[in-house]
Design an enzyme around this catalytic site. Structure first.
Site, PDB file in Angstrom:
ATOM      1  N   GLY A  56       0.805  -1.205   0.000  1.00 49.48           N
ATOM      2  CA  GLY A  56       0.000   0.000   0.000  1.00 49.48           C
ATOM      3  C   GLY A  56       0.838   1.255   0.000  1.00 49.48           C
ATOM      4  O   GLY A  56       1.949   1.284   0.541  1.00 49.48           O
ATOM      5  N   SER A  57       0.326   2.297  -0.617  1.00 49.15           N
ATOM      6  CA  SER A  57       0.997   3.595  -0.571  1.00 49.15           C
ATOM      7  C   SER A  57       0.787   4.220   0.809  1.00 49.15           C
ATOM      8  O   SER A  57       0.006   3.740   1.621  1.00 49.15           O
ATOM      9  CB  SER A  57       0.434   4.509  -1.657  1.00 49.15           C
ATOM     10  OG  SER A  57       0.674   3.964  -2.938  1.00 49.15           O
ATOM     11  N   GLY A  58       1.512   5.311   1.067  1.00 49.49           N
ATOM     12  CA  GLY A  58       1.408   5.981   2.347  1.00 49.49           C
ATOM     13  C   GLY A  58       2.539   5.665   3.295  1.00 49.49           C
ATOM     14  O   GLY A  58       2.604   6.217   4.401  1.00 49.49           O
ATOM     15  N   HIS A  59       3.454   4.754   2.867  1.00 49.67           N
ATOM     16  CA  HIS A  59       4.588   4.364   3.705  1.00 49.67           C
ATOM     17  C   HIS A  59       5.913   4.791   3.079  1.00 49.67           C
ATOM     18  O   HIS A  59       6.959   4.229   3.391  1.00 49.67           O
ATOM     19  CB  HIS A  59       4.599   2.852   3.907  1.00 49.67           C
ATOM     20  CG  HIS A  59       3.357   2.301   4.512  1.00 49.67           C
ATOM     21  ND1 HIS A  59       2.948   2.640   5.789  1.00 49.67           N
ATOM     22  CD2 HIS A  59       2.432   1.434   4.035  1.00 49.67           C
ATOM     23  CE1 HIS A  59       1.822   1.998   6.061  1.00 49.67           C
ATOM     24  NE2 HIS A  59       1.486   1.276   5.017  1.00 49.67           N
ATOM     25  N   ASP A 112      -2.552  -8.170   0.895  1.00 45.56           N
ATOM     26  CA  ASP A 112      -1.380  -8.257   0.028  1.00 45.56           C
ATOM     27  C   ASP A 112      -1.131  -9.701  -0.396  1.00 45.56           C
ATOM     28  O   ASP A 112      -0.842  -9.972  -1.573  1.00 45.56           O
ATOM     29  CB  ASP A 112      -0.150  -7.699   0.752  1.00 45.56           C
ATOM     30  CG  ASP A 112      -0.236  -6.201   0.972  1.00 45.56           C
ATOM     31  OD1 ASP A 112       0.183  -5.454   0.083  1.00 45.56           O
ATOM     32  OD2 ASP A 112      -0.745  -5.788   2.023  1.00 45.56           O
ATOM     33  N   HIS A 219      -0.027   0.724  10.247  1.00 46.44           N
ATOM     34  CA  HIS A 219      -1.326   1.294   9.894  1.00 46.44           C
ATOM     35  C   HIS A 219      -2.075   1.753  11.144  1.00 46.44           C
ATOM     36  O   HIS A 219      -3.238   2.138  11.060  1.00 46.44           O
ATOM     37  CB  HIS A 219      -2.178   0.267   9.145  1.00 46.44           C
ATOM     38  CG  HIS A 219      -1.491  -0.369   7.991  1.00 46.44           C
ATOM     39  ND1 HIS A 219      -0.968  -1.640   8.036  1.00 46.44           N
ATOM     40  CD2 HIS A 219      -1.218   0.116   6.760  1.00 46.44           C
ATOM     41  CE1 HIS A 219      -0.412  -1.919   6.878  1.00 46.44           C
ATOM     42  NE2 HIS A 219      -0.538  -0.874   6.090  1.00 46.44           N
TER      43      HIS A 219
END
Length: 332
Positions: A56-59, A112, A219
Site C-alpha cells: 500500500g501507498s502511504g509508507h 497483500d 497502519h
C-alpha cells in the site's frame, strides 16, 4: 477533531502523483507507463532473477521507491494503506522478468498475500513466469511467527533480496537466501502521536497526549503496551528487551541495527534513543557492525520509530553491504 492539512492536489490522484514524483527525481533511473501503478528500472539485469516489491501507498519510501540496481527491478503500489490490485501485480512481474523468474517480497498482510498470489497465478498462466514469494514478518508484537506483520525490518530484507538477485542466484536460491534474512530480522515499533489518512485528514488511531503505544503496526494496529510517556532511556530498555529476547539474540552475535523514523520524529530524538540502544546491546555482548538511521518505512506523520535487529553472518553482512542505487537509498 481538528483536521490535519496535507500539501496535495486532488486526493484521488495522490498515488499517481507520488509515482510521477519518483520518476521525475530519479533522473532516468526509473520509468512508469501513464496510469500504471508499477515503477520499473529503466535498465534491468538480463538473465537474472527480477525482484518485485510492493504494498500500500502511504509508507514512502517503502516499498515503491526501492527500485534500482542492487535492489528491486520493479515495484507495485496500492491505494493508501491498501494492497495493490492483482492486475498491477501481474504487470510488475512481467516488467521484472528477463527469463530467470521473479522473486516477490512484501509485507505479511492478508490483502497483500491474496492479491500478490492472484497476480502471480495470472503471470504464470498468461506469460509462463515462475515466481517465489518471501513475506516480511518481523514484528515481535505479533506472537504467532507465521502471522507476524511486516514492518521496518523490510528495509534489510529488501536490501538483501536485491543483492541476492544481482549476484546471479537462481530463483530458488534467492528465495531461500531472502527467507533466511527475514528469519533473522526482528522489529518493534513505538508511537507518541498518530498519523493521518492523507485523503481525509483523519487520525489512523487514537492516542492520549500523555500516552505512548509500544508494538503498534504501521497502519495504527493495536500494540502490546499503552502507557504514560516515558524517558528515552526507559523506552530504549523496553524495546531492546522485546526485540533482543525474541530471536533470541545471544552474546557474541553480530547485528545490524535500524532506527526507522515513522514519519515525524526528529533526528535528535532518534540519536538520543540510539545512544542508549548501543549501550544496551553492548551490555548484552552483541557486536553492532552496522547502524542505519532514517525514514525508510513511514506512516505519514506518525511520531515514533521502529527498532530492528538483524542477526548477521558473513553472507548476510555481504548482502547488506553490497552496492545499490535507488532514490531513497544508495551505497557504493
Amino acid at each position: 477533531m481538528t483536521k490535519v492539512h496535507k500539501i496535495i492536489n486532488d486526493p484521488e490522484n495522490i498515488v499517481d502523483e507520488v509515482l510521477d514524483g519518483l520518476v521525475a527525481i530519479s533522473r532516468g533511473l526509473l520509468t512508469r507507463e501513464p496510469g500504471s501503478r508499477v515503477i520499473r528500472r529503466a535498465e534491468v539485469d538480463e538473465g537474472k532473477v527480477g525482484l518485485v516489491v510492493g504494498g500500500g501507498s502511504g509508507h514512502e519510501p517503502m516499498y515503491g521507491a526501492f527500485v534500482g540496481p542492487g535492489l528491486a527491478a520493479a515495484s507495485v503500489s496500492g491505494d493508501i494503506f491498501a494492497a495493490p490490485a492483482p492486475p498491477h501485480v501481474q504487470e510488475a512481474i512481467e516488467a521484472a522478468n528477463t527469463g530467470a523468474g521473479v522473486l516477490l517480497v512484501y509485507g505479511n498482510y492478508a490483502g497483500d498475500v491474496m492479491n500478490f498470489d492472484m497476480g502471480a497465478e495470472d503471470a504464470l498462466d498468461d506469460s509462463e513466469i515462475e515466481t517465489k514469494t518471501v513475506l516480511v514478518r518481523d514484528d515481535v508484537a505479533t506472537p504467532d511467527l507465521e502471522g507476524r506483520r511486516g514492518i521496518g525490518g523490510a528495509f534489510y530484507v529488501v536490501k538483501a533480496a536485491g543483492a541476492a538477485c544481482a549476484k546471479g542466484q537462481s530463483l530458488e536460491e534467492a528465495a531461500a537466501t531472502t527467507e533466511r534474512v527475514q528469519h533473522n530480522t526482528r522489529t518493534i515499533g513505538v508511537a507518541v502521536k498518530a498519523g493521518t489518512l492523507p485523503d481525509t485528514g483523519k487520525l489512523t488511531f487514537e492516542l492520549g497526549d500523555d500516552e505512548i503505544e509500544i508494538g503498534l503496526g504501521v497502519h495504527g494496529e493495536v500494540g502490546v503496551e499503552r502507557s504514560k510517556m516515558m524517558s528515552a532511556d526507559d523506552l530504549a530498555v523496553n524495546m531492546v528487551d522485546r526485540v533482543a529476547d525474541d530471536l533470541p539474540f545471544e552474546k557474541g552475535d553480530r547485528v545490524a541495527v535500524l532506527m526507522n523514523n515513522l514519519g515525524a520524529t526528529t533526528q535528535m530524538e532518534l540519536l538520543i534513543v540510539y545512544r542508549k540502544v548501543a549501550e544496551l546491546l553492548e551490555a548484552r555482548g552483541l557486536q553492532v557492525e552496522r547502524t542505519d538511521i532514517g525514514a525508510h518505512f513511514t506512516s505519514q506523520e506518525m511520531a515514533g520509530f521502529s527498532l530492528t535487529l538483524l542477526k548477521l553472518d558473513d553472507e548476510i553482512a555481504e548482502l547488506i553491504a553490497a552496492p545499490c542505487e535507488s532514490v531513497p537509498f544508495t551505497q557504493a
